[in-house]
Structures are given as C-alpha cells and as structure tokens.
Design an enzyme around this catalytic site. Sequence first.
Site, PDB file in Angstrom:
ATOM      1  N   GLY A  90       0.846  -1.183   0.000  1.00  0.00           N
ATOM      2  CA  GLY A  90       0.000   0.000   0.000  1.00  0.00           C
ATOM      3  C   GLY A  90       0.884   1.236   0.000  1.00  0.00           C
ATOM      4  O   GLY A  90       2.106   1.149   0.130  1.00  0.00           O
ATOM      5  N   GLY A  92       2.915   3.631   1.356  1.00  0.00           N
ATOM      6  CA  GLY A  92       3.560   3.790   2.651  1.00  0.00           C
ATOM      7  C   GLY A  92       4.266   5.107   2.848  1.00  0.00           C
ATOM      8  O   GLY A  92       4.543   5.504   3.992  1.00  0.00           O
ATOM      9  N   ARG A  93       4.577   5.808   1.768  1.00  0.00           N
ATOM     10  CA  ARG A  93       5.183   7.139   1.895  1.00  0.00           C
ATOM     11  C   ARG A  93       4.679   8.075   0.792  1.00  0.00           C
ATOM     12  O   ARG A  93       5.372   8.998   0.364  1.00  0.00           O
ATOM     13  CB  ARG A  93       6.710   7.054   1.863  1.00  0.00           C
ATOM     14  N   ASP A 125       9.750   5.827   7.778  1.00  0.00           N
ATOM     15  CA  ASP A 125       9.522   7.215   8.173  1.00  0.00           C
ATOM     16  C   ASP A 125       8.661   7.993   7.183  1.00  0.00           C
ATOM     17  O   ASP A 125       8.308   9.147   7.421  1.00  0.00           O
ATOM     18  CB  ASP A 125      10.843   7.945   8.411  1.00  0.00           C
ATOM     19  N   GLY A 126       8.304   7.360   6.045  1.00  0.00           N
ATOM     20  CA  GLY A 126       7.431   8.018   5.086  1.00  0.00           C
ATOM     21  C   GLY A 126       8.077   9.147   4.320  1.00  0.00           C
ATOM     22  O   GLY A 126       7.380   9.924   3.659  1.00  0.00           O
ATOM     23  N   ARG A 179       4.332  13.484  -8.649  1.00  0.00           N
ATOM     24  CA  ARG A 179       4.404  13.021 -10.036  1.00  0.00           C
ATOM     25  C   ARG A 179       3.029  13.146 -10.675  1.00  0.00           C
ATOM     26  O   ARG A 179       1.992  13.044 -10.003  1.00  0.00           O
ATOM     27  CB  ARG A 179       4.917  11.583 -10.124  1.00  0.00           C
ATOM     28  N   ASP A 257       3.320  -4.491  -7.863  1.00  0.00           N
ATOM     29  CA  ASP A 257       2.756  -3.215  -7.426  1.00  0.00           C
ATOM     30  C   ASP A 257       3.348  -2.038  -8.204  1.00  0.00           C
ATOM     31  O   ASP A 257       2.891  -0.896  -8.041  1.00  0.00           O
ATOM     32  CB  ASP A 257       2.963  -3.010  -5.923  1.00  0.00           C
ATOM     33  N   ASN A 258       4.332  -2.311  -9.042  1.00  0.00           N
ATOM     34  CA  ASN A 258       4.925  -1.263  -9.871  1.00  0.00           C
ATOM     35  C   ASN A 258       4.513  -1.374 -11.336  1.00  0.00           C
ATOM     36  O   ASN A 258       5.109  -0.715 -12.197  1.00  0.00           O
ATOM     37  CB  ASN A 258       6.454  -1.300  -9.772  1.00  0.00           C
ATOM     38  N   ASP A 267       7.378   5.176 -10.913  1.00  0.00           N
ATOM     39  CA  ASP A 267       8.036   4.813  -9.652  1.00  0.00           C
ATOM     40  C   ASP A 267       9.485   4.393  -9.882  1.00  0.00           C
ATOM     41  O   ASP A 267       9.799   3.205  -9.964  1.00  0.00           O
ATOM     42  CB  ASP A 267       7.260   3.725  -8.915  1.00  0.00           C
TER      43      ASP A 267
END
Length: 472
Positions: A90, A92-93, A125-126, A179, A257-258, A267
């Site tokens: 998911g 995450g950052r 830490d995102g 982006r 996921d990419n 990404d």
Amino acid sequence: MSFSSSYRPALDHTTLGGAFYDVVEPAEFPGHILRYRNQKAAGTVGLDTLTDDEWIAHFGRFQPLPGSLPHPLALRYHGHQFRQYNPDLGDGRGFLFAQLRDCNGRLLDLGTKGSGRTPWSRGGDGRLTLKGGVREILAASMLEGLGVDTSRAFSLIETGEELERHDEPSPTRSAVLVRLSHSHIRIGTFQRLAATGDMASIPRLVTYVLETYYPEITVSEQDNPALLLFGAVCAKVARVGAQWMAAGFVHGVLNTDNIAITGESFDYGPWRFLPRFDPSFTAAYFDHNGLYSYGNQPQALMWSLARLAECLLENAPHAGLSEILSSFPELYETELDAAWCRRLGVCRVSAEDDRALRQAVTLFMEESGIPFHALPFDWYGGAVSMRRAMASPRSAFYAEPGFQSVCALLGSRDALPGFRPDHAYFSSEIPCDMLIGTVETLWSALSANDDWTALDAVLGGIGIMSDALGTG
C-alpha cells in the site's frame, strides 16, 4: 488562486469507495524550498499559472486543489516483491493528492512520494531523500525525451529534514516529490481484492478501469469485460516494455505493485540506463540473481501479467485469459521492432525487415561493445546520417566487418517524417545520456555546493534531444 482556464478538477477515484484507500494527512515539514516545477506538465492541467507560493502551498503543504480530492488518499494494494507475495503493501510514503483532466479529457493523477507516514508505512519514516527525488526527475525526464510512456516528475520541494539511510551517506537531505501520471491503479490493486476474498469488487474495478482509462474500448453484451481489459493491459505493458528495451532502460524493481494498469512506466527507484548492450545488467544492488536485469524485463512483465490473469479467473474464462497471455511474447516482439525503428529514426518497411534490422543492430551493439546510446544517435535517420556517422568519434566501430550488414539495412531506410539532420542536437559529437556517472556528478554538485545549475543544464540537454527526436 491563479488557475488557468484549462484547470479541470476531478474526483473519479472516490467513486470506487473506501475499500480502495485510506484518508490520510500529509506530514508537516520544517522547510519548503522549491527545487523543481515542471511548467510544461503543469500547463497540461491548468496549473502553470500558480505563483511559487501557491505551488508550495499545494505541493509542499498539500492544501487541497479546489474541486479535487478534499483529503489525500493512501491507496491500498498488495503485490509480489521479487516474486514473494506481500500482503502488507500500500502507499507507505505517498498518496493520491488530486485528480485532474487535461485538454483532451484524459484523467490524470497527482501522486506523491515522501509525503509522510500512512497506515501502510510498515515502520518506515514516510520520507524521501533529496537525491531520490532528483533521480526520479532525471529518470522520468530522460524517458519522456526518448518517447517512453512514462509518468512525469511534477514538483520537488526540499523539506529541511535530515534522514538516516543505510544505502547512502547519512544524515541526508529530504524532499517531497509529486508526479503526474495517468493512473496509480496497478496489478497489485487487483491482487489485494483477490487475496482478501473481495471478489465482488473485481468486476466493479474492471468496469471502472475500462470506462476511465480505456474509453476507446466498446463493451457489448456479448463481450467479456475482464477479457477485454486483460487484452488491453497486455498490449500496453508490451509496448512500454519494448520502449524500455530500445531506450536501454532498466527499471530495477518490476514488482507487481509497480506495474500500472495503464501500462505507463512509473516509480523510479534503483533505475539505470545501459552503458553498453548487456542483457545481464541489473539496476538494483539487491537484485543478486538478476531477476529484473535488462534482458529479463520482458519475462518479468509477462510473469506479472499472469498474476493479473489469476485475479480475473472468476470473471473470465481460463482459456481466453491463457490465449491472451500466450500471445504476449509475439506482441512484445512486434512492439520491440517498432520501438527500435523509432529509436533509430527510420520508417518501418515490413514486419520481416523491421525484425531483421532490430536483430542486426542489437547483435552488433552487444558483440562490439559500442556505447548503447551512440549508434542510435550517430545513425538516427538512417541513410541520410551515414556521412555524419562515419565522421563521428565512433567511426572505428562502423568500419568493422561485422557492421557491414547493419550498414546495409540502415542505409536502405528513409528517415522518419520531420527529421531535421541540421538540428543542433545532431551537430554534437556526444549523445545525451543518463548513465550513473552523469547522475553522480550532478548530485556531487548539488550536495557539495548546493549548485542546481548542473541539473538545469542536464534537463536543458534532454529538452534539446526531445525537440530533435520529436518527443516533446
């Protein structure tokens, strides 16, 4: 706010419902220094007239864009990472910040990277390093300049935090990236639904994707929507994979996921461009077995498409999905022939002749060791560039006996319509590239002296190349 008349906000993703995302809050950063704004991309969605302060308010502090998403959405998905299934993925950052329509009505996303923790941060830490943001700008700009279907780096704002990272000198500077892309729905979005048993949502997602991203596909009562979607995604993925190969690009992390459902490349983490034609070349230092090496990228894409097919089994016949998937290799090869013709700036002739040209060129590049970007630069336009190629610093390569067959094939080709052999780009002896040495030299100037003129110069060079190749 200074929005242009072409500003058209959208909310389409919210129609999928809360099962597809989590409403989140952006991080609060101690600083906001605007380092990059993509005016060309901003102009396509009516944001080019924003002042710098307004830009920072939206893309550094994430004040909502009027009429678009009222709150950022962290998207939910799963995925295979190096072929190991991970249900804890998911955003995450990052998050989906806004949706807009361009002048053609196409839906576009503004998504972030480094915008803070979400429910999917998994202890991270995102945040995003400034170097990571600069690298994404360079990858997206170079790919766009070479005509690859890619997301575009839209904004980069330095945020004033010092980050600890194990793979680069720390503490290091931080940034938040935005982006612009066609969609952030990915194969992993479908995988999550299948893995959690939410099979009722899959046909709804199929319909949404077809209607939103493939409006050219007409679905009749006799058609199977899932089959139509799978065929469309396979075609798009084959196309972008072929474009990567002709560009000499190695994505580095081709996890499911990419892989965007629109086939658009996005990404950019441990990417690389090839210095020389080498199928075993890898981009990620942690890809010890070369799973996502340059030569393995087509296989990796097909493997990911097979995972999408598995998600659709309850909505489409196995035989139909299998037939579409089995056609991927030839579909990819045909796209690869076309991509190499475009890379060389020559007109297509026939399927047989185009394949012969591509195979001869790549075989020579691999056997001779000529720099990857050199031959397509020297010979861009085919016969009309023969004199320029033979006078280039690489002329010794073209005098080799092994080049004779390539020369004959290139010498018989007409240039693409609009080719300008007198363009300033072709008056140089050195092609534009984005090798790791170029990236590191640029970063040294940024990190040591805070000198951003080097980045401007590199992006300017890409712009000149893009104008010469007609990809702007």
